[in-house]
Design a protein around this motif. Structure first.
Motif, mmCIF file in Angstrom:
data_model
loop_
_atom_site.group_PDB
_atom_site.id
_atom_site.type_symbol
_atom_site.label_atom_id
_atom_site.label_comp_id
_atom_site.label_asym_id
_atom_site.label_seq_id
_atom_site.Cartn_x
_atom_site.Cartn_y
_atom_site.Cartn_z
ATOM 1 N N VAL A 1 0.854 -1.353 0.000
ATOM 2 C CA VAL A 1 0.156 0.163 -0.006
ATOM 3 C C VAL A 1 0.905 1.244 0.042
ATOM 4 C CG1 VAL A 1 -1.756 1.267 1.239
ATOM 5 C CG2 VAL A 1 -1.861 -1.204 1.357
ATOM 6 N N ASP A 2 0.602 2.224 -0.971
ATOM 7 C CA ASP A 2 1.244 3.551 -0.949
ATOM 8 C C ASP A 2 0.505 4.218 0.017
ATOM 9 O OD1 ASP A 2 2.795 2.701 -2.796
ATOM 10 O OD2 ASP A 2 1.780 3.701 -4.266
ATOM 11 N N ARG B 1 -3.436 3.550 -0.877
ATOM 12 C CA ARG B 1 -4.013 2.698 -1.927
ATOM 13 C C ARG B 1 -2.981 1.798 -2.428
ATOM 14 N NH1 ARG B 1 -8.029 5.184 -4.287
ATOM 15 N NH2 ARG B 1 -8.610 7.587 -3.791
ATOM 16 N N VAL B 2 -3.835 0.598 -2.766
ATOM 17 C CA VAL B 2 -2.834 -0.643 -3.075
ATOM 18 C C VAL B 2 -2.144 -0.364 -4.346
ATOM 19 C CG1 VAL B 2 -3.157 -3.085 -3.508
ATOM 20 C CG2 VAL B 2 -4.552 -2.020 -1.760
ATOM 21 N N SER B 3 -0.965 -0.746 -4.256
ATOM 22 C CA SER B 3 -0.025 -0.459 -5.629
ATOM 23 C C SER B 3 0.357 -1.850 -6.105
ATOM 24 C CB SER B 3 1.046 0.460 -5.337
ATOM 25 O OG SER B 3 1.834 0.066 -4.275
ATOM 26 N N ALA B 4 0.395 -2.779 -5.064
ATOM 27 C CA ALA B 4 0.828 -4.299 -5.716
ATOM 28 C C ALA B 4 0.393 -5.461 -4.819
ATOM 29 C CB ALA B 4 2.506 -4.324 -5.636
ATOM 30 N N VAL B 5 0.081 -6.248 -5.568
ATOM 31 C CA VAL B 5 -0.469 -7.600 -4.816
ATOM 32 C C VAL B 5 0.466 -8.662 -4.920
ATOM 33 C CG1 VAL B 5 -2.820 -6.689 -5.382
ATOM 34 C CG2 VAL B 5 -1.593 -8.500 -6.935
ATOM 35 N N GLY B 6 0.423 -9.811 -4.079
ATOM 36 C CA GLY B 6 1.360 -10.879 -4.037
ATOM 37 C C GLY B 6 0.915 -11.918 -4.579
ATOM 38 N N GLN B 7 -0.165 -12.090 -5.121
ATOM 39 C CA GLN B 7 -0.775 -13.513 -5.896
ATOM 40 C C GLN B 7 -1.585 -13.213 -6.625
ATOM 41 O OE1 GLN B 7 -1.679 -15.930 -2.214
ATOM 42 N NE2 GLN B 7 -3.898 -15.361 -2.775
ATOM 43 N N TRP C 1 -7.782 -5.765 -5.815
ATOM 44 C CA TRP C 1 -7.486 -4.755 -4.701
ATOM 45 C C TRP C 1 -6.441 -3.513 -5.498
ATOM 46 C CZ3 TRP C 1 -9.091 -4.515 0.078
ATOM 47 C CH2 TRP C 1 -9.822 -5.548 0.758
ATOM 48 N N LEU C 2 -6.105 -3.956 -6.477
ATOM 49 C CA LEU C 2 -5.161 -2.617 -6.967
ATOM 50 C C LEU C 2 -5.905 -1.328 -7.423
ATOM 51 C CD1 LEU C 2 -3.279 -4.653 -9.718
ATOM 52 C CD2 LEU C 2 -2.440 -3.716 -7.778
ATOM 53 N N GLY C 3 -5.150 -0.291 -6.690
ATOM 54 C CA GLY C 3 -5.981 1.061 -6.863
ATOM 55 C C GLY C 3 -7.100 1.210 -5.822
ATOM 56 N N LYS C 4 -7.442 0.309 -4.966
ATOM 57 C CA LYS C 4 -8.307 0.291 -3.923
ATOM 58 C C LYS C 4 -7.886 1.202 -2.705
ATOM 59 C CE LYS C 4 -11.827 -2.158 -5.454
ATOM 60 N NZ LYS C 4 -12.990 -1.654 -5.992
ATOM 61 N N ARG C 5 -8.642 1.894 -2.230
ATOM 62 C CA ARG C 5 -8.415 2.836 -0.952
ATOM 63 C C ARG C 5 -8.696 1.863 0.323
ATOM 64 N NH1 ARG C 5 -11.462 8.020 1.113
ATOM 65 N NH2 ARG C 5 -10.001 9.175 1.981
ATOM 66 N N VAL C 6 -7.444 1.620 1.217
ATOM 67 C CA VAL C 6 -7.677 0.906 2.212
ATOM 68 C C VAL C 6 -7.164 1.300 3.455
ATOM 69 C CG1 VAL C 6 -7.849 -1.023 0.511
ATOM 70 C CG2 VAL C 6 -5.561 -0.322 1.587
ATOM 71 N N THR C 7 -7.451 0.426 4.423
ATOM 72 C CA THR C 7 -6.608 0.586 5.763
ATOM 73 C C THR C 7 -6.448 -0.768 6.289
ATOM 74 O OG1 THR C 7 -6.374 1.337 7.957
ATOM 75 C CG2 THR C 7 -8.701 0.769 7.337
ATOM 76 N N GLY C 8 -5.841 -1.080 7.468
ATOM 77 C CA GLY C 8 -5.688 -2.403 7.841
ATOM 78 C C GLY C 8 -5.830 -2.535 9.257
ATOM 79 N N ASP C 9 -6.114 -3.947 9.605
ATOM 80 C CA ASP C 9 -6.148 -4.362 10.912
ATOM 81 C C ASP C 9 -4.731 -4.247 11.614
ATOM 82 O OD1 ASP C 9 -6.589 -5.311 13.767
ATOM 83 O OD2 ASP C 9 -7.930 -6.840 12.973
#
Length: 341
Positions: free
Chosen positions: A29-30, A69-75, A81-89
């Motif tokens: 995430v950026d 914002r998600v900039s890379a995924v691992g699988q 998820w790419l480009g999604k605005r997120v937070t995390g636990d």
């Protein structure tokens, strides 16, 4: 990339570190915004108990209240998820133990805590890694300030839920910091009669601006009559407040403890038993994150004025020392934009 690194007590600086790479089931995430928390301050001063317990060690990468914002995924399969605005636990349970199986990953004995426990790098950086299963999408219309307040919001919402408030019931929130003010707002959204006790008049004035009709100095509450409130939520770091909460709650009421003091708190359990008081402890935002996002998205809670200023990574050490900028507002929360020069 640039990240804040705490190398020892009262020693922190921005350093160039390797960019994170998403492994299977992870997101990069950026980071757009990060909040500075009291836990971060305790790590910076060396007072955080995790350091003595061996759950954390220097150097540390702090920051667990964040959005980006998600900039890379691992699988493959996670591209949505790419480009999604997120937070995390913050609490990253192992997924294998009995606590995780029961849905209580926040007390998993093998958990990582983002920016806190087990060496999982925090979000006071340009990028952060989060497991996909602990990511939460945030609607685009939610403000940047609110998005980065989801983690403390989740803690506060859990505290309010534990108080089991009903419309018209009275609740006293002890403490007018970030958690206290957010708890007050969520309690107002429940229709409760909300009182806030604090020390700083600026924070109490902010509570009134947020709709709290009844504010009190803690010294005033200490000498007031007992059995005044249906519920009391202790959001302070004052070791005298847990006992005061028991004194001020009505018989058969509820006391919720979410604040932590540096010194042990003394509570006479006879007062709890003989008045049939229910006492509840709250650890982590985990079960409240989705609800906090929903509350912010609906407009039931608008937390933006809790943020006093937005600073750069380079400004973080001075804020951890307790300083504020000349243009800072009355709110208790400092936010960081890792992209600021």
């Amino acid at each position: 990339m640039r990240a804040l690194v705490v190398t020892a007590a009262h020693e922190a600086a921005v350093q160039e570190v390797a960019e994170p790479v998403a492994g299977p089931g992870q997101l990069v995430v950026d980071v757009d915004r990060v909040g500075i928390c009291g836990t971060d301050v305790e790590f910076y001063t060396g007072e955080m108990a995790y350091l003595d317990l061996g759950y954390a060690e220097f150097p540390l990468r702090l920051g667990h209240e964040w959005t980006g914002r998600v900039s890379a995924v691992g699988q493959r399969g996670d591209e949505r998820w790419l480009g999604k605005r997120v937070t995390g636990d913050t609490m990253l349970g192992c997924g294998q133990c009995s606590s995780c199986a029961a849905g209580r990953h926040h007390v998993c004995p093998n958990r990582y805590e983002v920016g806190i426990r087990g060496g999982w790098a925090g979000a006071l950086a340009e990028k952060v890694v989060i497991p996909t299963r602990f990511a939460y999408e945030i609607p685009e219309h939610v403000s940047l300030a609110a998005a980065a307040l989801v983690e403390p919001g989740g803690n506060s919402l859990r505290a309010v839920r534990a108080a089991e408030l009903e419309p018209g019931r009275s609740v006293l929130v002890l403490g007018s910091g970030t958690i206290g003010l957010l708890a007050a707002q969520f309690a107002l959204a429940e229709g409760a009669e909300v009182h806030v006790g604090g020390v700083r008049e600026g924070s109490l004035a902010l509570a009134r601006e947020l709709g709290v009709a009844h504010t009190h100095q803690l010294a005033e509450l200490t000498h007031s009559e007992p059995d005044r409130f249906d519920a009391v939520i202790d959001c302070t770091s004052n070791e005298a407040m847990p006992a005061l909460a028991v004194r001020l709650v009505r018989p058969a009421g509820r006391v919720v403890y979410i604040g932590l003091s540096a010194a042990p708190s003394l509570v006479d359990t006879r007062d709890i038993a003989l008045q049939d008081i229910t006492a509840v402890g709250i650890l982590s935002a985990s079960a409240g994150l989705a609800g906090a996002i929903a509350g912010f998205a609906s407009g039931a809670v608008i937390p933006d004025s809790i943020v006093s200023e937005v600073v750069s990574l380079e400004d973080v050490p001075s804020r951890l020392e307790g300083h504020r900028g000349p243009d800072a507002g009355p709110g208790p929360k400092v936010h960081v934009d890792p992209r600021l020069p």
